[in-house]
Design a protein around this motif. Structure first.
Motif, PDB file in Angstrom:
ATOM      1  N   GLU A 129      28.743 -33.334  89.017  1.00  0.00           N
ATOM      2  CA  GLU A 129      29.232 -34.699  88.846  1.00  0.00           C
ATOM      3  C   GLU A 129      29.614 -34.880  87.389  1.00  0.00           C
ATOM      4  N   ASP A 152      23.844 -30.321  90.025  1.00  0.00           N
ATOM      5  CA  ASP A 152      22.773 -30.500  91.020  1.00  0.00           C
ATOM      6  C   ASP A 152      21.882 -31.680  90.663  1.00  0.00           C
ATOM      7  N   GLY A 153      22.483 -32.759  90.152  1.00  0.00           N
ATOM      8  CA  GLY A 153      21.762 -33.988  89.851  1.00  0.00           C
ATOM      9  C   GLY A 153      21.116 -34.045  88.483  1.00  0.00           C
ATOM     10  N   ARG A 202      29.084 -42.044  87.871  1.00  0.00           N
ATOM     11  CA  ARG A 202      29.122 -40.610  88.124  1.00  0.00           C
ATOM     12  C   ARG A 202      29.887 -40.355  89.408  1.00  0.00           C
TER      13      ARG A 202
END
Length: 88
Positions: free
Chosen positions: A27, A39-40, A69
């Motif tokens: 993101e 992955d966050g 995001r």
């Protein structure tokens, strides 16, 4: 970086970051200095993320509001830098 640079001119960290984006799950924040999340989790080298975005190698997949995001993708230049562009 500009359009004339090749994959050999990417440093190891830039190449690894582009590969991570190519694998999906990345993101990017909608900002003039976008932050990258993999992955966050926040990318540990935001300076590299900023350079890649400024060079036009990564970009938001969709438009978003400032600070939001959204999914990150490799641009055509990003794919070319990794040698992922196929001949037409």
């Amino acid at each position: 970086m500009d359009d004339t640079e090749t994959d050999t001119e990417l440093n190891h960290r830039e190449r690894a970051t582009l590969l991570a984006v190519a694998q999906g799950g990345a993101e990017i924040s909608c900002s003039c200095e976008p932050d990258l999340f993999l992955d966050g989790l926040a990318c540990c080298d935001q300076a590299t993320a900023h350079r890649l975005a400024r060079a036009g190698l990564v970009a938001p997949a969709v438009a978003g509001k400032p600070g939001q995001r959204v999914p990150a993708v490799l641009t055509e230049a990003g794919r070319a830098a990794l040698g992922l562009v196929t001949a037409a």
